[in-house]
Scaffold this motif. Structure first.
Motif, PDB file in Angstrom:
ATOM      1  N   LEU A   2       0.865  -1.301  -0.083  1.00 41.91           N
ATOM      2  CA  LEU A   2       0.104   0.097   0.070  1.00 41.91           C
ATOM      3  C   LEU A   2       0.829   1.207  -0.118  1.00 41.91           C
ATOM      4  N   ASP A   3       0.509   2.209  -0.706  1.00 36.13           N
ATOM      5  CA  ASP A   3       1.096   3.468  -0.802  1.00 36.13           C
ATOM      6  C   ASP A   3       1.013   4.119   0.574  1.00 36.13           C
ATOM      7  N   GLU A   4       2.036   5.155   0.991  1.00 36.98           N
ATOM      8  CA  GLU A   4       2.049   5.420   2.406  1.00 36.98           C
ATOM      9  C   GLU A   4       0.787   6.294   2.648  1.00 36.98           C
ATOM     10  N   LEU A  34      -8.526   3.332   1.870  1.00 33.52           N
ATOM     11  CA  LEU A  34      -8.319   2.610   0.594  1.00 33.52           C
ATOM     12  C   LEU A  34      -9.038   3.321  -0.600  1.00 33.52           C
ATOM     13  N   GLN A  35      -8.422   3.090  -1.671  1.00 40.93           N
ATOM     14  CA  GLN A  35      -8.790   3.811  -2.941  1.00 40.93           C
ATOM     15  C   GLN A  35      -9.557   2.819  -4.122  1.00 40.93           C
ATOM     16  N   LEU A  40      -8.467  -3.280  -1.350  1.00 43.66           N
ATOM     17  CA  LEU A  40      -9.055  -3.861  -0.540  1.00 43.66           C
ATOM     18  C   LEU A  40      -8.824  -5.407  -0.012  1.00 43.66           C
ATOM     19  N   ILE A  41      -8.867  -5.796  -1.352  1.00 46.83           N
ATOM     20  CA  ILE A  41      -8.652  -7.442  -1.394  1.00 46.83           C
ATOM     21  C   ILE A  41      -7.341  -7.824  -0.876  1.00 46.83           C
ATOM     22  N   ALA A  42      -6.235  -6.803  -1.060  1.00 49.70           N
ATOM     23  CA  ALA A  42      -4.963  -7.335  -0.553  1.00 49.70           C
ATOM     24  C   ALA A  42      -5.106  -7.171   1.116  1.00 49.70           C
ATOM     25  N   VAL A  43      -5.658  -6.350   1.632  1.00 47.87           N
ATOM     26  CA  VAL A  43      -5.565  -5.709   3.176  1.00 47.87           C
ATOM     27  C   VAL A  43      -6.495  -7.068   3.561  1.00 47.87           C
ATOM     28  N   ILE A  44      -7.539  -7.576   2.922  1.00 49.39           N
ATOM     29  CA  ILE A  44      -8.413  -8.633   3.496  1.00 49.39           C
ATOM     30  C   ILE A  44      -7.395  -9.728   3.635  1.00 49.39           C
ATOM     31  N   ILE A  74     -11.068   0.492   8.181  1.00 46.39           N
ATOM     32  CA  ILE A  74     -10.766   0.790   6.829  1.00 46.39           C
ATOM     33  C   ILE A  74     -12.143   1.807   6.291  1.00 46.39           C
ATOM     34  N   ILE A  75     -11.724   2.948   5.703  1.00 46.72           N
ATOM     35  CA  ILE A  75     -12.583   3.866   5.509  1.00 46.72           C
ATOM     36  C   ILE A  75     -12.282   4.058   3.761  1.00 46.72           C
TER      37      ILE A  75
END
Length: 954
Positions: A2-4, A34-35, A40-44, A74-75
């Motif tokens: 993820l980008d900072e 998240l953009q 989102l999938i990567a975070v999950i 997560i927003i």
């Protein structure tokens, strides 16, 4: 990776995200903005790998604690706000970041709307509306998200994706998730083959019910994909993430009437509701006597309030129809029922079709919750509970709740609700400062839960969601068998329990008593805040630093830490955290606040967080001498700025835009941000006003050369804003005349003389000083303005106008002065004297925050619509964030506020209009279009009434 830029780890910001509209607080360890779905999938998947709980959050207006966490929150960034109209408006596909009201605005031209209509629709987002199965005043059961769902795209707890609208996606999902499909099918079969369970579920869902999972999906569908998508509705982020949702929309009935009727007996009112339920009634709102008495200041405009008592009950009734004749017929039937109760009727506002009165009557009903919040004792919070009863038990339920209020000492509690659905809200104030108060609340909720769930067989949560507030009571309401089915649903979808754990399913019987939010006194302006979040949707810094709710929440923490520090209660580590928090707040809370006041427009209790920030700036004001100098010699400051811009324009011509930007970036750093950041949209300096005018020997005013030889009987005093005296027209604009010249042209067509005070160069409304916290100098400059225009207008004989909405608003706030904003004047005095030929070109319209505060931007919008056939008001932009001079010194605020703008500009659109020059500079920068005052457009499309010549611009 993820980008900072999407990772928020700062202590202050994490604390800010630790609040939602509930009475709980949990501070996340990390916030991810998240953009897109891939992120989102990567975070999950990472959450699964490392067993880290994650919670999804949309607008955070939920009332039951389902949008907070002490793990990873997560927003959504602004990229999640796409709206796709399908089948000529009969369907609409929405991403979870779309605000509900924006969806309805996009559907309005089709005569359609989404079914759910929560009271927070101007702030809440589609993700939350669907995840909580929110309903509302007119929605009932049949038009909620569950029943109007067409399709859904879901990211599951294992990272797999299901798009129910895509046949291939459905097939692949079934093949890759066979275990989940099998478990869901088995659960559905077990319910459908058990007559007792089936009957109980069907019986429970005769009412509004958001308590636990929507197990009616197991009863009503056989296809496992349909079951999965419907179980997602109301799942509160515990089963998966709703990436988009497609709704079947409903028709908007254009003819409506609303009436208010007050009875001296709650039983009679509830019996009337039962009778009207068989008629074609859109909505009935029940309000007990205490609720009515909480809003007598507004109610007195419609009925006599002196005789109202706690035993009374009011019904607000709305009837809607497709045609006027059908509405009339419906009203005759309904009035017949009301007349039968005439002996018990003590006050009434008969049915009205006046849109203003309808809006005000609904405003009274919506104002009841905040009325309690506004009147509560400082340090207490407002709790709103949400239950549903069988209609035949409505009166009995209200009476028994009143008895419980008395027994447990909640003497300020009020009851109101959506009577047609048996849906009651009761509101009371509660302190969580000591154990005795927590115990009182615990005992009260235990008794209430048994009353509603067991005695009345109702639902403990009708539309606000289970959350962590009602999670301990789910089994009580549903019984062990169905509760175990709900546990099985959670396990099937989320076997590792990483999605919003503790919400809906919670083994802790005291979960609703943990992590309670305290609201300590911190400042008189913000002490009434209930942290509902209604303010956030209009805040220009919401995607940059903090929202008004967050500014208040963090300041409360700072004030609490300060008090505890004085008492010697902080550890050395806590003292260091307190000092770091206080230092960070200067930028996040104070410097980056646009202080527009729009938040007060949305706030249920009218809190102006901008005014609060002004107060803090006044405390920290260290540049009094410079401010005094600029006020005393204002004309010279304006002249210097004007000349500086002309010199800068020449410099850009020599150095080029790229080198100029590099130069100013360096100067900004070297000057500790005292020199602004250059932007390519910066205009050159304006022509001097005195070059455009000649002296009028008969009075101390100036007249434009274009009107010097005219003798008109109608006149207007005009003071152009300092921004229009400093800045020239947009460099990309077709029409580069000064605004004074353009206005003179329009007035000449209307045969109105333009008068300008001679002292115009030194006049200012006071806004520049007010925004920096210097109230005294602001009022001084405002008074100078008023004195000058009073003389020019011959003591008020002629209207006084300014071309900038912020100036008109500031003068109104500081001096209650009768100075009109230009679009209001043009609409009322000038347009009737003109013949207008609308342009077919699309026009982007920016409704400035000051226009919204002045009149809801009605004058500006109406004038634009009279000039153009296609006026586009972009979604998700309430304020441009330029905020006077902040756009020069803090351009990131302006950029953030206008981030959604450019993508909403149609390809064939060539211009934008507004009514504030500094706003227009920022709008031009971030849209790629030239923005100008609306008077330019009016001049283009108008001729004198009776004239056959049209010489406007093509």
């Amino acid at each position: 990776m993820l980008d900072e830029s999407v990772i928020i780890s700062d202590k202050l910001q994490r604390y800010a995200f630790g609040t939602d509209a509930s009475f709980y607080r949990l501070v996340p360890k990390l916030v991810l903005k998240l953009q897109n779905e891939n992120q989102l999938i990567a975070v999950i998947k990472l959450a699964n790998q490392y067993l880290v709980p994650i919670t999804f959050r949309a607008a955070g207006t939920s009332l039951s604690g389902q949008a907070i966490t002490d793990s990873v929150l997560i927003i959504l960034s602004h990229e999640w706000n796409q709206i796709n109209i399908l089948e000529k408006g009969k369907k609409v596909k929405l991403q979870p970041g779309v605000i509900g009201a924006h969806a309805n605005r996009s559907l309005a031209s089709y005569g359609r709307k989404i079914g759910p209509d929560p009271a927070s629709i101007n702030s809440c987002k589609i993700g939350g509306i669907a995840a909580n199965n929110s309903s509302g005043m007119c929605c009932g059961v049949k038009n909620n998200s569950y029943h109007t769902l067409a399709d859904m795209r879901i990211v599951m707890a294992n990272g797999s994706v299901l798009d129910t609208a895509n046949l291939l996606s459905r097939q692949q999902f079934i093949g890759n998730n066979s275990e989940l499909i099998e478990q869901v099918s088995d659960l559905a079969n077990s319910v459908q083959q058990d007559p007792e369970l089936s009957a109980k579920i069907a019986h429970k869902y005769r009412l509004k019910n958001t308590m636990g999972y929507g197990v009616n999906a197991l009863l009503e569908f056989s296809d496992p994909i349909d079951i999965i998508s419907h179980l997602m509705i109301g799942s509160e982020g515990t089963l998966g993430f709703i990436s988009d949702i497609t709704y079947h929309t409903i028709a908007v009935e254009p003819f409506s009437a609303v009436g208010l009727y007050v009875f001296d007996d709650i039983q009679i009112a509830c019996e009337l509701v039962r009778k009207l339920a068989d008629e074609s009634v859109s909505a009935i709102e029940l309000m007990d006597g205490t609720a009515l008495n909480s809003v007598t200041d507004k109610l007195q405009d419609f009925i006599a309030v002196e005789q109202l008592s706690s035993r009374h009950a009011g019904l607000l009734i709305e009837v809607s129809s497709k045609t006027a004749s059908e509405l009339k017929s419906k009203l005759l039937n309904i009035e017949r029922h009301i007349n039968n109760c005439d002996a018990y009727l003590i006050a009434a506002k008969a049915f009205t079709q006046n849109t203003d009165e309808i809006e005000r009557l609904w405003g009274i009903r919506k104002g009841m919750f905040p009325a309690v919040g506004a009147a509560r004792e400082a340090g207490t919070t407002v709790i709103i509970e949400d239950v549903a009863l069988p209609l035949e038990e409505l009166a009995n339920g209200v009476n028994k709740l009143h008895q419980l209020f008395h027994r447990y000492g909640y003497h300020d509690a009020i009851i109101f609700g959506h009577a047609l659905d048996g849906n009651l809200h009761f509101v009371f104030t509660q302190s969580f400062e000591d154990e005795a108060e927590v115990n009182r609340y615990s005992q009260f909720m235990g008794v209430v839960s048994r009353l509603i769930a067991i005695e009345f067989e109702g639902s403990l949560k009708a539309e606000h969601g289970t959350g962590r507030n009602m999670a301990p009571f789910v089994e009580m309401e549903w019984g062990e068998n169905i509760y175990q089915i709900m546990r099985s649903i959670k396990t099937a979808f989320d076997p590792l329990n990483i999605l919003n754990p503790g919400v809906i399913i919670n083994d802790n019987a005291n979960a609703h008593l943990l992590d309670l939010k305290t609201l300590p006194k911190s400042h008189y302006i913000i002490d009434k805040c209930i942290e509902c979040g209604f303010c956030e949707s209009v805040c220009p810094s919401k995607n940059y630093t903090l929202t008004p709710r967050q500014r208040i929440a963090v300041w409360r923490n700072i004030a609490d830490l300060k008090q505890r520090n004085k008492q010697g209660l902080l550890t050395p580590e806590e003292i260091a955290d307190y000092q770091e928090l206080l230092k960070s707040y200067q930028f996040y809370g104070i410097d980056s606040c646009a202080a527009t006041g729009l938040c007060a427009q949305q706030c249920p209790v009218g809190i102006d967080t901008g005014q609060f920030i002004h107060a803090l700036r006044e405390q920290n004001n260290h540049s009094q001498a410079i401010q005094q100098l600029s006020a005393t010699h204002f004309a010279k400051f304006v002249w210097a700025a004007n000349k500086g811009l002309k010199l800068l324009a020449s410099t850009v011509g020599v150095m080029g835009a790229k080198n100029t930007k590099i130069l100013f970036t360096g100067l900004n750093k070297l000057s500790f941000k005292k020199i602004p950041m250059w932007q390519s949209s910066w205009p050159s300096g304006a022509d001097s006003a005195n070059n455009l005018v000649v002296h009028n020997p008969t009075r101390s005013t100036l007249i434009l050369d274009t009107q010097a030889n005219q003798q008109y009987t109608k006149k207007v005093v005009f003071v152009t804003s300092c921004a229009n005296r400093v800045f020239s027209a947009d460099q990309k604009a077709v029409d580069k005349r000064s605004i004074s010249t353009v206005l003179a042209s329009v007035l000449d067509k209307a045969k109105i003389e333009l008068i300008i005070p001679k002292s115009v160069d030194n006049l200012c409304c006071g806004k520049p000083w007010l925004s920096k916290g210097n109230q005294t100098l602001a009022e001084q400059k405002a008074q100078e303005f008023i004195d000058a225009v009073d003389m020019a207008s011959e003591g008020g004989r002629w209207p006084v106008v300014t071309d900038a909405s912020p100036c008109a608003l500031t003068l109104s706030q500081l001096k209650q002065a009768d100075v009109m904003e230009l679009s209001e004047y043009l609409l009322s005095y000038v347009v009737p004297q003109l013949t207008i030929t609308k342009t077919s070109d699309p026009i982007m319209l920016h409704q400035t925050c000051s226009s919204i505060q002045l009149d809801g931007a009605k004058a500006l919008t109406t004038l634009a619509q009279q000039c153009s056939e296609k006026v586009i008001i972009p979604n998700d932009i309430a304020c441009c964030g330029f905020a006077g001079d902040k756009g020069f010194f803090l351009p990131a605020l302006n950029k953030s506020a206008l981030m959604p703008l450019k993508e909403q500009v149609p390809a064939d659109c060539q211009r934008g209009i507004s009514n504030s020059r500094t706003c227009e500079i920022g709008l031009s920068q971030h849209s790629g279009l030239p923005y100008q005052s609306i008077v330019y457009l009016l001049d283009q499309v108008s001729v004198s009434k009776g004239s056959h010549d049209f010489d406007g611009l093509s």
